[in-house]
Design an enzyme around this catalytic site. Structure first.
Site, PDB file in Angstrom:
ATOM      1  N   SER A   1       0.815  -1.214   0.000  1.00 28.29           N
ATOM      2  CA  SER A   1       0.000   0.000   0.000  1.00 28.29           C
ATOM      3  C   SER A   1       0.846   1.260   0.000  1.00 28.29           C
ATOM      4  O   SER A   1       0.331   2.334  -0.317  1.00 28.29           O
ATOM      5  CB  SER A   1      -0.925  -0.001   1.212  1.00 28.29           C
ATOM      6  OG  SER A   1      -0.163  -0.057   2.390  1.00 28.29           O
TER       7      SER A   1
ATOM      8  N   HIS B   1      -2.736  -3.015  -5.812  1.00 28.04           N
ATOM      9  CA  HIS B   1      -3.124  -2.623  -4.456  1.00 28.04           C
ATOM     10  C   HIS B   1      -4.641  -2.719  -4.329  1.00 28.04           C
ATOM     11  O   HIS B   1      -5.361  -1.841  -4.800  1.00 28.04           O
ATOM     12  CB  HIS B   1      -2.602  -1.196  -4.202  1.00 28.04           C
ATOM     13  CG  HIS B   1      -2.966  -0.654  -2.871  1.00 28.04           C
ATOM     14  ND1 HIS B   1      -3.099   0.687  -2.628  1.00 28.04           N
ATOM     15  CD2 HIS B   1      -3.234  -1.264  -1.694  1.00 28.04           C
ATOM     16  CE1 HIS B   1      -3.418   0.875  -1.362  1.00 28.04           C
ATOM     17  NE2 HIS B   1      -3.511  -0.282  -0.781  1.00 28.04           N
TER      18      HIS B   1
ATOM     19  N   GLU C   1      -5.697  -0.392  -7.253  1.00 28.32           N
ATOM     20  CA  GLU C   1      -4.696   0.588  -7.698  1.00 28.32           C
ATOM     21  C   GLU C   1      -3.545  -0.162  -8.363  1.00 28.32           C
ATOM     22  O   GLU C   1      -2.956  -1.054  -7.745  1.00 28.32           O
ATOM     23  CB  GLU C   1      -4.197   1.334  -6.462  1.00 28.32           C
ATOM     24  CG  GLU C   1      -3.223   2.445  -6.742  1.00 28.32           C
ATOM     25  CD  GLU C   1      -3.147   3.400  -5.554  1.00 28.32           C
ATOM     26  OE1 GLU C   1      -3.362   4.600  -5.751  1.00 28.32           O
ATOM     27  OE2 GLU C   1      -2.889   2.945  -4.426  1.00 28.32           O
TER      28      GLU C   1
ATOM     29  N   ASN D   1      -3.185   6.131  -0.661  1.00 27.65           N
ATOM     30  CA  ASN D   1      -2.712   6.376   0.703  1.00 27.65           C
ATOM     31  C   ASN D   1      -1.998   7.708   0.856  1.00 27.65           C
ATOM     32  O   ASN D   1      -1.965   8.276   1.943  1.00 27.65           O
ATOM     33  CB  ASN D   1      -1.835   5.219   1.186  1.00 27.65           C
ATOM     34  CG  ASN D   1      -2.699   4.064   1.645  1.00 27.65           C
ATOM     35  OD1 ASN D   1      -3.863   4.269   2.001  1.00 27.65           O
ATOM     36  ND2 ASN D   1      -2.177   2.862   1.611  1.00 27.65           N
TER      37      ASN D   1
HETATM   38  N1  CAA Z   1     -16.953  -9.770   2.783  1.00 25.15           N
HETATM   39  C1  CAA Z   1     -16.200  -9.169   3.710  1.00 25.15           C
HETATM   40  N2  CAA Z   1     -16.610  -8.102   4.411  1.00 25.15           N
HETATM   41  C2  CAA Z   1     -17.811  -7.586   4.130  1.00 25.15           C
HETATM   42  C3  CAA Z   1     -18.649  -8.168   3.184  1.00 25.15           C
HETATM   43  C4  CAA Z   1     -18.176  -9.309   2.506  1.00 25.15           C
HETATM   44  N3  CAA Z   1     -18.919  -9.983   1.612  1.00 25.15           N
HETATM   45  N4  CAA Z   1     -19.774  -7.454   3.105  1.00 25.15           N
HETATM   46  C5  CAA Z   1     -19.659  -6.465   4.015  1.00 25.15           C
HETATM   47  N5  CAA Z   1     -18.441  -6.506   4.598  1.00 25.15           N
HETATM   48  C6  CAA Z   1     -18.072  -5.830   5.834  1.00 25.15           C
HETATM   49  C7  CAA Z   1     -17.798  -4.450   6.165  1.00 25.15           C
HETATM   50  O1  CAA Z   1     -16.489  -4.091   6.267  1.00 25.15           O
HETATM   51  C8  CAA Z   1     -18.433  -4.340   7.566  1.00 25.15           C
HETATM   52  O2  CAA Z   1     -17.785  -5.157   8.542  1.00 25.15           O
HETATM   53  P1  CAA Z   1     -18.409  -5.585   9.985  1.00 25.15           P
HETATM   54  O3  CAA Z   1     -19.683  -6.345   9.792  1.00 25.15           O
HETATM   55  O4  CAA Z   1     -17.371  -6.457  10.558  1.00 25.15           O
HETATM   56  O5  CAA Z   1     -18.626  -4.305  10.749  1.00 25.15           O
HETATM   57  C9  CAA Z   1     -19.717  -4.924   7.328  1.00 25.15           C
HETATM   58  O6  CAA Z   1     -19.318  -6.004   6.471  1.00 25.15           O
HETATM   59  C10 CAA Z   1     -20.725  -3.972   6.869  1.00 25.15           C
HETATM   60  O7  CAA Z   1     -21.554  -4.680   6.131  1.00 25.15           O
HETATM   61  P2  CAA Z   1     -22.680  -3.983   5.263  1.00 25.15           P
HETATM   62  O8  CAA Z   1     -23.382  -5.068   4.518  1.00 25.15           O
HETATM   63  O9  CAA Z   1     -23.496  -3.098   6.157  1.00 25.15           O
HETATM   64  O10 CAA Z   1     -21.820  -3.195   4.250  1.00 25.15           O
HETATM   65  P3  CAA Z   1     -22.031  -1.718   3.759  1.00 25.15           P
HETATM   66  O11 CAA Z   1     -22.968  -1.747   2.634  1.00 25.15           O
HETATM   67  O12 CAA Z   1     -22.272  -0.820   4.898  1.00 25.15           O
HETATM   68  O13 CAA Z   1     -20.581  -1.415   3.157  1.00 25.15           O
HETATM   69  C11 CAA Z   1     -18.286  -0.959   3.215  1.00 25.15           C
HETATM   70  C12 CAA Z   1     -19.463  -1.655   3.914  1.00 25.15           C
HETATM   71  C13 CAA Z   1     -18.228  -1.396   1.753  1.00 25.15           C
HETATM   72  C14 CAA Z   1     -17.045  -1.412   3.932  1.00 25.15           C
HETATM   73  C15 CAA Z   1     -18.528   0.589   3.244  1.00 25.15           C
HETATM   74  O14 CAA Z   1     -18.751   0.995   4.561  1.00 25.15           O
HETATM   75  C16 CAA Z   1     -17.327   1.332   2.703  1.00 25.15           C
HETATM   76  O15 CAA Z   1     -17.174   1.478   1.519  1.00 25.15           O
HETATM   77  N6  CAA Z   1     -16.451   1.820   3.607  1.00 25.15           N
HETATM   78  C17 CAA Z   1     -15.200   2.445   3.218  1.00 25.15           C
HETATM   79  C18 CAA Z   1     -14.178   1.342   3.005  1.00 25.15           C
HETATM   80  C19 CAA Z   1     -12.888   1.879   2.461  1.00 25.15           C
HETATM   81  O16 CAA Z   1     -12.681   3.070   2.272  1.00 25.15           O
HETATM   82  N7  CAA Z   1     -11.987   0.947   2.198  1.00 25.15           N
HETATM   83  C20 CAA Z   1     -10.665   1.309   1.726  1.00 25.15           C
HETATM   84  C21 CAA Z   1      -9.778   1.428   2.902  1.00 25.15           C
HETATM   85  S1  CAA Z   1      -8.222   1.969   2.407  1.00 25.15           S
HETATM   86  C22 CAA Z   1      -7.430   0.613   1.878  1.00 25.15           C
HETATM   87  O17 CAA Z   1      -7.893  -0.478   1.919  1.00 25.15           O
HETATM   88  C23 CAA Z   1      -6.082   0.873   1.359  1.00 25.15           C
HETATM   89  C24 CAA Z   1      -4.995   0.764   2.332  1.00 25.15           C
HETATM   90  O18 CAA Z   1      -3.896   0.469   1.888  1.00 25.15           O
HETATM   91  C25 CAA Z   1      -5.130   1.091   3.771  1.00 25.15           C
END
Ligand code: CAA
Length: 286
Positions: free
Chosen positions: A123, A144, A156, A194
Site C-alpha cells: 500500500s 493494491h 490501484e 494512501n
Molecule cells: N466480505 C467481507 N466483508 C464484508 C462483506 C463481505 N462480503 N460485506 C460487508 N463486509 C463488511 C464491512 O467491512 C463491515 O464489517 P463488519 O460487519 O465487521 O462491521 C460490514 O461487512 C458492513 O456490512 P454492510 O453489509 O453493512 O456493508 P455496507 O454496505 O455498509 O458497506 C463498506 C461496507 C463497503 C465497507 C462501506 O462501509 C465502505 O465502503 N467503507 C469504506 C471502506 C474503504 O474506504 N476501504 C478502503 C480502505 S483503504 C485501503 O484499503 C487501502 C490501504 O492500503 C489502507
C-alpha cells in the site's frame, strides 16, 4: 511473459485480511488458487474468513450456495512455498515490511516458472525496490486491493521503474477479470490512495484530539457533509490503526513533516487498541 489467457492458477502469498480477500475474489471468478502462509493457523483463519465472507454474499442473494462452495473448493491453503510453483500469476499480500517483502519476492523468483508475473499488494512501499530482489523486475507490478477486498470495486495499479508495459496490461486485465476497476499510479510513496487518505485520517484524529468535535461528529461531519461512506475515525478503525500508523510512518519518512502521524494513533497502537480487529480503537466493537 505469461498472458492472462494462460492464467489458470493464481498464487496468493499471505492469508491475512488482504490475502484471503484476494484469494476469495480470484476463486469466485473461476481461478484455481494456491493461498500460502507461514503457519497452519494463519491458513486456517484465512479459509474461515473466506467462508464467512462468501456466506454474506449468499445471505444477500448475490451468490448461490453452490457458487460459494465451488469457490471454497478452488482455494488450496498451504504452508508449502513450493506449492506456488504451479501458479501462473502471483499476488503477494504479506506484512508491510520491505525486508519481508523482498525475501518473499526472492523466494517467488526462485520457485515460480519463468514468465510468471509477480504482483505486490503493497500500500505504500516501493515496487521498484521490491522488484530489485528478483531477476525479473520487468515482471513485477503493484496491485493494491482495497479493504474489504470482496466488496471494494477499485484496485490501484502501480507501475515500477522497470515494469514492462505488457505486464501493466496483463495486470489491468487480471483485475478486470475479478470484477474490479483500476487506476494507474507511478511508483511514488503512497501512490494515489494512501498519499491522500492517510493525511485525511490523521487530520481527523488530530481534530478529535484537539477538541474540534466529538469523534462521532467528526465522522458524521465527513459522511453527511462530503458523502464518503465512513468518516476518518471509523475508517481508521476499519483499516486497523497499526496499518494506518505503518503507512503514515513510511510516508512521513519519504515525504516529510506534512505526513507526520497523529500522536493519538501512535498512543492507541502502543496500547493495543488497533480498531475493529482488536475490539477497540476509536470506537468499541463486539
Ligand atoms: N466480505 C467481507 N466483508 C464484508 C462483506 C463481505 N462480503 N460485506 C460487508 N463486509 C463488511 C464491512 O467491512 C463491515 O464489517 P463488519 O460487519 O465487521 O462491521 C460490514 O461487512 C458492513 O456490512 P454492510 O453489509 O453493512 O456493508 P455496507 O454496505 O455498509 O458497506 C463498506 C461496507 C463497503 C465497507 C462501506 O462501509 C465502505 O465502503 N467503507 C469504506 C471502506 C474503504 O474506504 N476501504 C478502503 C480502505 S483503504 C485501503 O484499503 C487501502 C490501504 O492500503 C489502507
Amino acid at each position: 511473459m505469461r498472458e492472462l489467457s494462460e492464467v489458470e492458477t493464481v498464487g496468493v502469498v499471505g492469508a491475512g485480511t488482504m490475502g484471503n480477500g484476494i484469494a476469495q475474489v480470484a476463486a469466485v471468478n473461476g481461478y484455481d488458487v494456491v493461498m500460502r502462509d507461514v503457519e497452519e493457523s494463519f491458513v486456517d483463519r484465512g479459509m474461515e474468513a473466506i467462508e464467512d465472507s462468501l456466506s454474506r454474499f449468499v445471505r444477500k442473494d448475490e451468490l448461490s450456495q453452490q457458487e460459494a462452495d465451488a469457490a471454497v473448493d478452488r482455494v488450496y491453503g498451504t504452508t508449502d512455498l513450493d506449492a506456488l510453483s504451479t501458479a501462473d500469476l502471483v499476488v503477494e499480500a504479506v506484512i508491510e515490511e520491505m525486508d519481508v517483502k523482498r525475501d518473499v519476492f526472492a523466494d517467488l523468483d526462485r520457485v515460480c516458472e519463468e514468465g510468471v508475473v509477480l504482483a505486490t499488494n503493497t500500500s505504500t512501499l516501493s515496487i521498484t525496490t521490491i522488484a530489485a530482489a528478483t531477476d525479473r523486475p520487468e515482471l513485477v507490478v503493484g496491485l493494491h486491493f482495497m479493504n474489504p477486498v470482496p466488496v471494494m470495486k477499485g484496485v490501484e495499479l502501480v507501475v515500477g521503474e522497470k515494469t514492462d508495459e505488457a505486464v501493466v496490461d496483463t495486470a489491468h486485465e487480471f483485475a478486470e477479470s475479478l470484477g474490479k476497476e483500476t487506476w494507474e499510479a507511478d511508483d511514488k510513496p503512497g501512490f494515489v490512495t494512501n498519499r491522500i487518505l492517510m493525511p485525511w485520517i490523521n487530520e481527523g484524529v488530530r481534530a478529535y484530539d484537539e477538541g474540534v468535535a466529538a469523534k462521532s461528529d467528526i465522522d458524521r461531519g465527513m459522511t453527511l457533509g462530503t458523502n464518503v461512506p465512513m468518516g476518518p475515525l471509523e475508517l481508521a478503525d476499519h483499516i486497523g490503526l497499526d496499518v494506518v500508523l505503518d503507512a503514515s510512518e513510511t510516508l512521513h519518512e519519504e515525504l516529510g513533516d506534512r505526513y507526520k502521524p497523529a500522536y493519538l494513533v501512535k498512543r492507541k497502537v502502543d496500547a493495543g487498541d488497533l480498531g475493529k480487529k482488536s475490539g477497540k480503537g476509536f470506537y468499541e466493537y463486539d
